[in-house]
Design a protein around this motif. Structure first.
Motif, PDB file in Angstrom:
ATOM      1  N   LYS A   5     101.365   9.552  28.330  1.00  0.00           N
ATOM      2  CA  LYS A   5     102.051   8.623  29.096  1.00  0.00           C
ATOM      3  C   LYS A   5     101.857   8.768  30.603  1.00  0.00           C
ATOM      4  CE  LYS A   5     104.414   7.003  25.549  1.00  0.00           C
ATOM      5  NZ  LYS A   5     103.624   5.703  24.761  1.00  0.00           N
ATOM      6  N   ASP A  38      88.911   2.678  45.540  1.00  0.00           N
ATOM      7  CA  ASP A  38      89.933   1.951  45.593  1.00  0.00           C
ATOM      8  C   ASP A  38      89.988   0.922  46.748  1.00  0.00           C
ATOM      9  OD1 ASP A  38      90.925   3.410  43.389  1.00  0.00           O
ATOM     10  OD2 ASP A  38      91.872   4.898  44.581  1.00  0.00           O
ATOM     11  N   ARG A  44     101.857   7.691  34.587  1.00  0.00           N
ATOM     12  CA  ARG A  44     102.847   7.199  35.559  1.00  0.00           C
ATOM     13  C   ARG A  44     102.206   6.432  36.796  1.00  0.00           C
ATOM     14  NH1 ARG A  44     106.031  12.719  37.090  1.00  0.00           N
ATOM     15  NH2 ARG A  44     104.013  13.209  36.866  1.00  0.00           N
ATOM     16  N   THR A  45     100.701   6.573  36.841  1.00  0.00           N
ATOM     17  CA  THR A  45      99.967   5.914  37.442  1.00  0.00           C
ATOM     18  C   THR A  45      98.810   4.771  36.940  1.00  0.00           C
ATOM     19  OG1 THR A  45      98.153   7.515  37.895  1.00  0.00           O
ATOM     20  CG2 THR A  45     100.228   7.816  39.345  1.00  0.00           C
ATOM     21  N   ASP A  46      98.507   4.002  37.353  1.00  0.00           N
ATOM     22  CA  ASP A  46      97.406   3.278  36.830  1.00  0.00           C
ATOM     23  C   ASP A  46      95.821   3.513  37.252  1.00  0.00           C
ATOM     24  OD1 ASP A  46      97.256   2.265  39.556  1.00  0.00           O
ATOM     25  OD2 ASP A  46      97.585   0.247  39.209  1.00  0.00           O
ATOM     26  N   HIS A  47      95.790   4.511  38.258  1.00  0.00           N
ATOM     27  CA  HIS A  47      94.462   4.946  38.661  1.00  0.00           C
ATOM     28  C   HIS A  47      94.115   6.382  39.054  1.00  0.00           C
ATOM     29  CE1 HIS A  47      96.480   3.893  42.191  1.00  0.00           C
ATOM     30  NE2 HIS A  47      95.674   4.602  43.011  1.00  0.00           N
ATOM     31  N   ARG A  87      90.749   7.915  31.034  1.00  0.00           N
ATOM     32  CA  ARG A  87      92.083   7.704  30.594  1.00  0.00           C
ATOM     33  C   ARG A  87      92.484   6.636  29.324  1.00  0.00           C
ATOM     34  NH1 ARG A  87      96.677   5.883  34.389  1.00  0.00           N
ATOM     35  NH2 ARG A  87      95.342   7.086  36.069  1.00  0.00           N
TER      36      ARG A  87
END
Length: 224
Positions: free
Chosen positions: A32, A206, A34-37, A23
């Motif tokens: 760009k 997660d 839209r999610t962080d994971h 990432r």
């Protein structure tokens, strides 16, 4: 999931273990997120950045996915290196269809439920129908370590990006002059390091996770 302008769409089954490491490289290249994971979004942007071959050589995990590139008008379908995640496909009524289970393809109105006699022969001989055959005539499974492309004209091409065949692992020069003791240490250490690395890759989560430990017990007959 899609990219920013909707020109790349992905449907995906599986898990990419090293997505967090890829990432930052993609962000630095200007993509760009839209999610962080999400590992799914890493696949989308990774395809844009490196192309399919470059993406498949970089990712580690268990996966099967279908990716549509609207700019090229082409569909790509790929499966992980050893085929943990399945993917089946067929040409039915002039359409290319694919799914992670055969029973999904059988819902298509043009799907037939005829047995592939050659696949049956292999099954009776080896207890398995080798890829790309399945027990259903006209329904195929993508072999492990392979991807296929369906072009806008409908042409289908299949390519192999990984092979587990012998001769592509350890360089013989690494073991040529080793004594028996040193050779044993080399292989034992190599196996241990690979197992540790494999476990480490799978420790990302997660949510909290646990490990099941089985206990073997010996049953002894009672005397009378």
């Amino acid at each position: 999931m899609s990219n920013e302008d909707g020109s790349v769409w992905l449907t995906y089954n599986g898990e990419v273990y090293n997505h967090a490491g890829l990432r930052p490289e993609l962000i630095a290249a200007g993509h760009k997120f839209r999610t962080d994971h999400s590992d799914t979004e890493v696949l989308v942007h990774g395809f844009e950045q490196w192309g399919l071959d470059g993406l498949l050589q970089r990712i580690s995990g268990d996966f099967a996915f279908g990716l549509y590139d609207a700019r090229e008008g082409a569909l790509y379908v790929a499966r992980d290196r050893i085929g943990v995640k399945p993917v089946y496909f067929a040409e039915l009524g002039g359409q290319f269809v694919f799914a992670s289970e055969i029973k999904a393809l059988l819902e298509h109105p043009k799907a037939e439920r005829d047995i592939d006699t050659m696949a049956m022969l292999h099954y009776l001989s080896f207890l398995a129908a080798p890829a790309p055959m399945t027990m259903f005539k006209g329904i195929y499974k993508l072999p492990a370590g392979c991807w296929l492309k369906v072009s806008a004209s409908g042409k289908i091409e299949m390519h192999r990006y990984y092979s587990a065949a012998p001769g592509k692992g350890i360089d013989p020069s690494q073991t040529r002059n080793l004594s028996d003791a040193a050779l044993e240490e080399f292989y034992v250490g190599g196996i241990r390091n690979r197992l540790r690395a494999a476990v480490d890759r799978r420790m990302m989560s997660d949510v909290p996770f646990g490990v099941f430990l089985s206990v073997a017990s010996t049953l002894r007959p009672t005397s009378r």
